[in-house]
Design a protein around this motif. Structure first.
Motif, mmCIF file in Angstrom:
data_model
loop_
_atom_site.group_PDB
_atom_site.id
_atom_site.type_symbol
_atom_site.label_atom_id
_atom_site.label_comp_id
_atom_site.label_asym_id
_atom_site.label_seq_id
_atom_site.Cartn_x
_atom_site.Cartn_y
_atom_site.Cartn_z
ATOM 1 N N GLN A 263 61.894 43.842 25.230
ATOM 2 C CA GLN A 263 61.541 44.800 24.191
ATOM 3 C C GLN A 263 60.043 44.957 23.992
ATOM 4 N N GLN A 264 59.268 43.997 24.490
ATOM 5 C CA GLN A 264 57.822 44.117 24.349
ATOM 6 C C GLN A 264 57.136 43.371 25.482
ATOM 7 N N ILE A 265 56.010 43.897 25.896
ATOM 8 C CA ILE A 265 55.147 43.228 26.856
ATOM 9 C C ILE A 265 53.742 43.290 26.293
ATOM 10 N N TYR A 266 53.188 42.123 25.971
ATOM 11 C CA TYR A 266 51.861 42.075 25.371
ATOM 12 C C TYR A 266 50.764 42.391 26.380
ATOM 13 N N GLY A 267 50.954 41.958 27.600
ATOM 14 C CA GLY A 267 49.935 42.145 28.612
ATOM 15 C C GLY A 267 50.248 41.287 29.820
ATOM 16 N N GLU A 268 49.326 41.265 30.749
ATOM 17 C CA GLU A 268 49.522 40.592 32.031
ATOM 18 C C GLU A 268 48.533 39.454 32.209
ATOM 19 N N ILE A 269 49.016 38.328 32.710
ATOM 20 C CA ILE A 269 48.144 37.250 33.193
ATOM 21 C C ILE A 269 47.851 37.588 34.649
ATOM 22 N N ALA A 270 46.686 38.201 34.863
ATOM 23 C CA ALA A 270 46.401 38.810 36.161
ATOM 24 C C ALA A 270 45.699 37.868 37.133
ATOM 25 N N GLY A 271 45.041 36.828 36.625
ATOM 26 C CA GLY A 271 44.321 35.927 37.513
ATOM 27 C C GLY A 271 44.010 34.615 36.828
ATOM 28 N N TYR A 272 43.855 33.584 37.625
ATOM 29 C CA TYR A 272 43.544 32.242 37.100
ATOM 30 C C TYR A 272 42.793 31.466 38.160
ATOM 31 N N ALA A 273 41.880 30.633 37.724
ATOM 32 C CA ALA A 273 41.203 29.714 38.644
ATOM 33 C C ALA A 273 40.695 28.512 37.858
ATOM 34 N N ALA A 274 40.534 27.415 38.564
ATOM 35 C CA ALA A 274 39.983 26.189 37.992
ATOM 36 C C ALA A 274 38.981 25.593 38.961
ATOM 37 N N THR A 275 37.933 24.990 38.413
ATOM 38 C CA THR A 275 36.950 24.273 39.220
ATOM 39 C C THR A 275 36.642 22.955 38.538
ATOM 40 N N PHE A 276 35.889 22.128 39.236
ATOM 41 C CA PHE A 276 35.558 20.806 38.691
ATOM 42 C C PHE A 276 34.095 20.501 38.958
ATOM 43 N N ASP A 277 33.414 20.047 37.921
ATOM 44 C CA ASP A 277 32.018 19.634 38.043
ATOM 45 C C ASP A 277 31.961 18.114 38.087
ATOM 46 N N PRO A 278 31.701 17.517 39.241
ATOM 47 C CA PRO A 278 31.611 16.058 39.289
ATOM 48 C C PRO A 278 30.335 15.581 38.620
ATOM 49 N N PRO A 279 30.313 14.337 38.161
ATOM 50 C CA PRO A 279 29.052 13.789 37.646
ATOM 51 C C PRO A 279 27.973 13.883 38.713
ATOM 52 N N PRO A 280 26.731 14.110 38.317
ATOM 53 C CA PRO A 280 25.656 14.254 39.311
ATOM 54 C C PRO A 280 25.605 13.126 40.328
ATOM 55 N N ASN A 418 36.906 22.977 34.385
ATOM 56 C CA ASN A 418 36.637 24.378 34.047
ATOM 57 C C ASN A 418 37.870 25.211 34.384
ATOM 58 N N ALA A 419 38.160 26.197 33.531
ATOM 59 C CA ALA A 419 39.301 27.076 33.794
ATOM 60 C C ALA A 419 38.983 28.482 33.315
ATOM 61 N N ALA A 420 39.566 29.466 33.990
ATOM 62 C CA ALA A 420 39.376 30.871 33.637
ATOM 63 C C ALA A 420 40.682 31.618 33.852
ATOM 64 N N VAL A 421 41.002 32.490 32.912
ATOM 65 C CA VAL A 421 42.198 33.331 32.995
ATOM 66 C C VAL A 421 41.793 34.774 32.736
ATOM 67 N N VAL A 422 42.318 35.676 33.550
ATOM 68 C CA VAL A 422 42.099 37.110 33.361
ATOM 69 C C VAL A 422 43.349 37.705 32.720
ATOM 70 N N VAL A 423 43.145 38.364 31.583
ATOM 71 C CA VAL A 423 44.232 39.008 30.839
ATOM 72 C C VAL A 423 43.975 40.500 30.854
ATOM 73 N N ARG A 424 44.977 41.297 31.163
ATOM 74 C CA ARG A 424 44.761 42.732 31.107
ATOM 75 C C ARG A 424 45.981 43.442 30.530
ATOM 76 N N ASP A 425 45.799 44.727 30.265
ATOM 77 C CA ASP A 425 46.831 45.543 29.647
ATOM 78 C C ASP A 425 48.116 45.475 30.465
ATOM 79 N N ALA A 426 49.237 45.673 29.770
ATOM 80 C CA ALA A 426 50.532 45.583 30.430
ATOM 81 C C ALA A 426 50.639 46.577 31.567
ATOM 82 N N PRO A 427 51.259 46.194 32.680
ATOM 83 C CA PRO A 427 51.427 47.120 33.802
ATOM 84 C C PRO A 427 52.286 48.303 33.401
ATOM 85 N N ARG A 428 51.930 49.450 33.864
ATOM 86 C CA ARG A 428 52.666 50.673 33.562
ATOM 87 C C ARG A 428 53.415 51.157 34.800
#
Length: 428
Positions: A263-280, A418-428
């Protein structure tokens, strides 16, 4: 509400669209999605003096607490003695997300629905209460439920049992980045063939031991003024305010959601990535003299955008991590300016109204991003003075009307996550 339509347009690189069909949320400034969103747009804070115990002797005394929550009103009595507050919050958030998604019985088989949650602290208050019993009364007084109530994976297990979600499930522990990592793993699970996954994160660690642990991290603001304690990207930043709560989302394969008549679609999880920063000291590729180390957070953002097939110019807003620590804020601001250009994209940190919710923070930001897309508005960030050298367009003071079709959500956990997610409008 958005009526589902057959997805069209360019598909993501993995060929599967993952959409959000339900949201359950409990935060310090709102116990429900619409209540939270209204408070966020109005700049109403949930930060105040810590009330769970006498914190007057501690160097920090402000927190973001979920107030007015009575688990007995929402959960069966048999669950109360075997669950920590963080699990009780997660169970209620999961219930609300599934109710919001309106998944009718028989739409999916139980093995076609999974659970992926993140947790940073486990059942802190529960296990410390049992420790006190052990020390003061002896082992016979310790609850048998201590065997699992403390565990990081308990929220996944309890949500799965309560709702008969027997599909692929998992739990992640990456501190503040965990909630986005859970969403990313849930998306992978859907790409691999599971049509529905409940995902997100909830944390609570506001008992004396949990409070001392957070203060020991060295990033908690000592301010006693709720309006000035947590000011991300601000010249007066003193650190962050810890909080509790989070959000759980129902993610579905877009085609499956369409077939069941969602009955509803809020939007799309279009992309995701994670990285890691080691101690120097452990970095095997040291930075050349005179140059800055590469930004792991910036790299996560670029990878997530690439997976979504989104160019930086197509991003309408960034929901930033916003640590409230000068060196961390500067590093994030530099990463954003490098990716989008100086002042190249609106940036906001609504978590400054709730405190940092550990694994709950990222999913709450994703929920806020979906509301921004729905309502065409970017929520403001509390604070006054952004250093010019940060070179970011921080939305302050009042909401900013804007067409929002795509949002980037960022999170960083201690020790390099570190993490990043791309959210965008629902697919039409």
């Amino acid at each position: 509400m958005t009526q589902p339509q057959t997805p069209a347009g360019p598909r993501p690189v993995d060929g599967v669209r993952t959409v959000v069909t339900g949201i359950g949320l409990l935060t310090p400034n709102g116990s429900g999605l619409e209540e939270f969103w209204e408070a966020t747009l109005e700049g109403r804070s949930g930060i105040g003096p810590l009330t769970r115990f006498d914190a007057s002797r501690y160097p920090a005394r402000l927190a973001g607490e979920v107030t007015g929550f009575d688990p007995a009103r929402h959960l069966p009595g048999r669950l109360l003695p075997q669950t920590d507050l963080s699990t009780q919050l997660a169970l209620v958030a999961g219930d609300r997300a599934l109710q919001d998604a309106k998944v009718e019985p028989g739409a999916y088989a139980d093995y076609e629905m999974g659970v992926v949650t993140a947790n940073a602290c486990g059942g802190f208050a529960f296990t410390h209460r049992e420790f006190r019993k052990l020390w003061s009364q002896g082992p016979e007084a310790v609850s048998v439920y201590e065997s699992f109530a403390w565990f990081y994976a308990v929220n996944t297990g309890q949500i799965s049992i309560r709702n008969a979600l027997r599909g692929p499930s998992s739990a992640l522990v990456t501190e503040q980045a965990g909630g986005l990592d859970a969403i990313g793993q849930a998306r992978r699970t859907i790409v691999d063939g599971t049509p529905l996954v409940v995902t997100g994160g909830v944390d609570s660690a506001l008992d004396p031991w949990g409070w001392a642990s957070q203060i020991a991290g060295g990033r908690v603001s000592p301010s006693t003024d709720p309006a000035a304690a947590y000011l991300p990207f601000d010249r007066g930043a003193l650190g962050h305010v810890p909080g509790e709560g989070g959000a759980l989302l129902v993610l579905e394969d877009a085609d499956a959601a369409h077939r069941r008549g969602a009955q509803q679609i809020y939007g799309e999880i279009a992309g995701y990535a994670a990285t890691f920063d080691p101690p120097p000291a452990l970095d095997r590729a040291p930075t050349p003299p005179g140059s800055a180390p590469p930004s792991g957070l910036g790299r996560a953002a670029r990878l997530a955008l690439a997976q979504a097939g989104v160019a930086p110019r197509e991003v309408d807003v960034v929901f930033a991590d916003g640590a409230g620590v000068t060196e961390l804020d500067r590093a994030e601001a530099d990463a954003l300016a490098d990716l989008f250009g100086p002042h190249g994209v609106p940036v906001t940190v609504p978590k400054a109204l709730t405190g940092r919710l550990l694994s709950g923070a990222g999913p709450v930001d994703v929920a806020a991003a979906l509301m921004s897309i729905r309502d065409g508005v970017i929520p403001p960030t509390p604070g006054g003075t952004v250093p010019e050298e940060y070179r970011i367009d921080l939305v302050r003071g009042r909401p900013r009307a804007a067409r929002v079709g795509c949002a980037l959500v960022l999170a960083r956990g201690r020790w390099g996550f570190n993490a990043a997610v791309v959210v965008r409008d629902a697919p039409r």
